[in-house]
Enzyme design. Structure first.
Site, PDB file in Angstrom:
ATOM      1  N   ARG A  39       0.791  -1.216   0.000  1.00  0.00           N
ATOM      2  CA  ARG A  39       0.000   0.000   0.000  1.00  0.00           C
ATOM      3  C   ARG A  39       0.829   1.275   0.000  1.00  0.00           C
ATOM      4  O   ARG A  39       0.685   2.106  -0.884  1.00  0.00           O
ATOM      5  CB  ARG A  39      -0.945   0.009   1.214  1.00  0.00           C
ATOM      6  CG  ARG A  39      -2.083   1.002   1.045  1.00  0.00           C
ATOM      7  CD  ARG A  39      -2.960   1.086   2.272  1.00  0.00           C
ATOM      8  NE  ARG A  39      -3.452  -0.208   2.722  1.00  0.00           N
ATOM      9  CZ  ARG A  39      -4.138  -0.376   3.836  1.00  0.00           C
ATOM     10  NH1 ARG A  39      -4.402   0.656   4.610  1.00  0.00           N
ATOM     11  NH2 ARG A  39      -4.558  -1.575   4.201  1.00  0.00           N
ATOM     12  N   HIS A  86      -8.209  -3.584  -7.417  1.00  0.00           N
ATOM     13  CA  HIS A  86      -7.966  -2.836  -6.180  1.00  0.00           C
ATOM     14  C   HIS A  86      -9.245  -2.762  -5.342  1.00  0.00           C
ATOM     15  O   HIS A  86      -9.977  -1.772  -5.388  1.00  0.00           O
ATOM     16  CB  HIS A  86      -7.483  -1.421  -6.545  1.00  0.00           C
ATOM     17  CG  HIS A  86      -6.793  -0.711  -5.420  1.00  0.00           C
ATOM     18  ND1 HIS A  86      -5.527  -1.043  -4.996  1.00  0.00           N
ATOM     19  CD2 HIS A  86      -7.199   0.320  -4.634  1.00  0.00           C
ATOM     20  CE1 HIS A  86      -5.177  -0.244  -3.998  1.00  0.00           C
ATOM     21  NE2 HIS A  86      -6.171   0.595  -3.754  1.00  0.00           N
ATOM     22  N   TYR A 130     -18.077  13.510 -13.462  1.00  0.00           N
ATOM     23  CA  TYR A 130     -17.970  14.695 -14.316  1.00  0.00           C
ATOM     24  C   TYR A 130     -16.646  14.783 -15.072  1.00  0.00           C
ATOM     25  O   TYR A 130     -16.564  15.450 -16.081  1.00  0.00           O
ATOM     26  CB  TYR A 130     -18.122  15.975 -13.479  1.00  0.00           C
ATOM     27  CG  TYR A 130     -19.458  16.087 -12.780  1.00  0.00           C
ATOM     28  CD1 TYR A 130     -20.647  16.070 -13.499  1.00  0.00           C
ATOM     29  CD2 TYR A 130     -19.533  16.211 -11.396  1.00  0.00           C
ATOM     30  CE1 TYR A 130     -21.867  16.173 -12.860  1.00  0.00           C
ATOM     31  CE2 TYR A 130     -20.747  16.317 -10.747  1.00  0.00           C
ATOM     32  CZ  TYR A 130     -21.912  16.295 -11.485  1.00  0.00           C
ATOM     33  OH  TYR A 130     -23.124  16.394 -10.851  1.00  0.00           O
TER      34      TYR A 130
END
Length: 531
Positions: A39, A86, A130
């Site tokens: 990570r 993931h 968006y």
């Protein structure tokens, strides 16, 4: 120990008593190693954390969003990465993707973002539904040759598909883009550097594997931050490059200008890396209101699409250099970047200096070049085998046609051809599937030319695999090509000589009259007051 009730309930043998201290210790170690390896820390070879690697791999191999393709909705990319590679929160993937598109966060951004991807003021990006994204041209080089068995693969989280353990990048991303992350019990904070300088250092290492870290400092001058600014003092930079740990002092770039009314003003055009512009302006304004900084009339943010511009207008009697030194001392106009170069080498965290980072990258490129050459050699040999079979067929076309027509089934025809002309099964299959146009003289000439070209390629690939100096030359040539394509000028200036602030920096250089009384009192009066 089990109670009598538990024994009677038949739980004896199914419940294993454990020491809670040992259990918590081993569980925490497992957790911390998972955070460190999977990570928070980048790999020393490609400079990427797993989340960045998965995003780039998904955008290239799964969605085909190369630099010459149209952008795709960010929500589509994030969803694909979550579902395939993931399995964590969507915000973790989107935040990582957004950062790779921000020109003030990465020295060489890897993703082209369309829409609102945040700002230096700390504004949040627009929601993923968006915005749109695709890879940048430089990212095509990061993914180059991934389909040529150049890297190792591992199963994804649910064992349904493969994902890369490292990317075959031609760009030394760990050095040029840096990294930051907090693991358990350790953290990393790597500064970005200039691509041209890093590649020059890599080439110097390729030419001489025994080169000292000290000598590499001739090529890599120091960090090169995406927001520009000034590095104030070289000692911290040198320590960071030589040892992997150090403190780099960063300053904003400022100029002294005059307003139309003749008043002096300080204009800030570049700010230190990772400083939030809006918060910095608010802090300066608060200090002005609290009278902690004297001599400033007001501060105004005039930044626009052309670039950053913060104007600090001074009071009539203020001295610009004194106010500027006060701002450096008390505000984020001067801040430090604590370098801590910790990255994963063979899955274990190590503290790396400049030479170590270059060495691991070159070793990775060497591995990629050798594996790529083996792959190309195998493909060339397989194709040559087919071409030689087709040429045999063309030279004996009448017999081939007769043999095929005499056979009842394709398999029978294949077997007959193999026996008659000493062909392999692959060659015989290619002959049976050959089109009639391949019988023309032009096609024969093409096959002959292809055979000669393949033989040249095979000889070259074999030579590469036998010669390490030739492998190193290929690595160097590819690095110089990357420099030619993507290198740019340094943005961050280095001021080599620097001193700590001394008290005189905070007072104007004015002429004074010193008066001493009979009682031993001393008074200081500016000469201007007598006028």
């Amino acid at each position: 120990m089990l109670t009598e009730e538990e024994k009677n309930a038949g739980l004896e043998g199914r419940i294993i008593p454990v020491n809670i201290e040992q259990q918590m210790k081993s569980a925490y170690i497992d957790y911390s190693m998972s955070v460190i390896v999977s990570r928070a820390l980048p790999d020393a070879r490609d400079g990427l954390k797993p989340v960045h690697r998965r995003i780039l791999y998904d955008m290239s191999a799964e969605l085909g969003l190369y630099s010459d393709k149209p952008t795709r909705k960010s929500a589509r990319i994030v969803g694909d990465v979550l579902g395939k590679f993931h399995p964590h929160g969507d915000s973790s993937v989107y935040d990582a993707m957004v950062r790779m598109a921000q020109e003030w966060s990465l020295r060489y951004p890897l993703i082209f973002g369309q829409g609102n991807f945040g700002s230096m003021d700390g504004d949040s990006p627009a929601a993923m539904r968006y915005t749109e994204a695709r890879m940048r041209k430089i990212t095509d080089e990061v993914m180059a040759d991934i389909d040529k068995e150049t890297i190792d693969w591992t199963n994804n989280f649910d064992d349904t598909m493969k994902e890369p353990t490292v990317l075959p990048t031609k760009i030394p991303l760990l050095l040029v883009n840096g990294a930051s992350g907090i693991a358990v019990g350790m953290a990393t904070n790597m500064a970005p550097h200039n691509l041209g300088e890093v590649i020059d250092a890599c080439c110097a290492y390729v030419d001489n594997h025994d080169i000292e870290c000290e000598e590499l400092l001739q090529y890599v001058k120091g960090p090169d931050f995406p927001t520009g600014g000034i590095i104030y003092g070289y000692e911290g930079v040198r320590e960071a490059l030589m040892t992997g740990r150090g403190r780099v002092v960063m300053r904003a770039r400022t100029e002294i200008e005059h307003t139309a009314s003749g008043r002096e003003c300080i204009v800030v055009t570049e700010i230190p890396y990772m400083v939030n512009k809006a918060e910095m302006i608010k802090k300066i304004a608060d200090m002005i209101n609290d009278k902690k900084i004297e001599g400033i009339s007001y501060i105004n943010d005039e930044s626009d699409r052309q670039g950053l511009r913060i104007v600090i207008i001074l009071k009539q009697d203020a001295v610009a250099s004194v106010v500027l030194n006060t701002l450096y001392k008390n505000t984020p106009l001067q801040t430090s970047f604590p370098v801590n170069n910790i990255a994963l080498v063979h899955g274990r965290p190590y503290l790396l200096n400049l030479r170590d980072m270059i060495r691991h990258f070159i070793e990775h490129r060497h591995d990629v070049v050798v594996r790529r050459t083996r792959f190309d050699l195998q493909k060339a040999e397989e194709r040559l085998h087919i071409v030689l079979g087709l040429l045999i067929a063309q030279d004996n076309i009448d017999e081939v046609i007769h043999t095929i027509r005499a056979a009842r089934t394709p398999d029978e025809a294949k077997t007959a051809l193999m026996e008659k002309f000493c062909l392999s099964e692959l060659q015989a299959s290619a002959i049976i599937e050959m089109r009639l146009r391949a019988l023309t003289g032009l096609e024969h000439g093409k096959l002959t030319a292809e055979r000669d070209e393949l033989q040249k390629q095979i000889a070259y690939f074999n030579e590469v695999l036998r010669s390490e100096p030739l492998q190193m030359k290929i690595i160097k040539d590819e690095l110089l090509e990357m420099k030619e394509k993507y290198s740019d000028e340094r943005r961050t200036e280095i001021v080599y000589a620097s001193e700590e602030f001394n008290p005189e920096d905070f007072y104007a250089d004015d002429e004074m009259v010193i008066t001493i009384s009979h009682m031993g009192y001393i008074k200081r009066t500016p000469l201007a007051e007598y006028r």
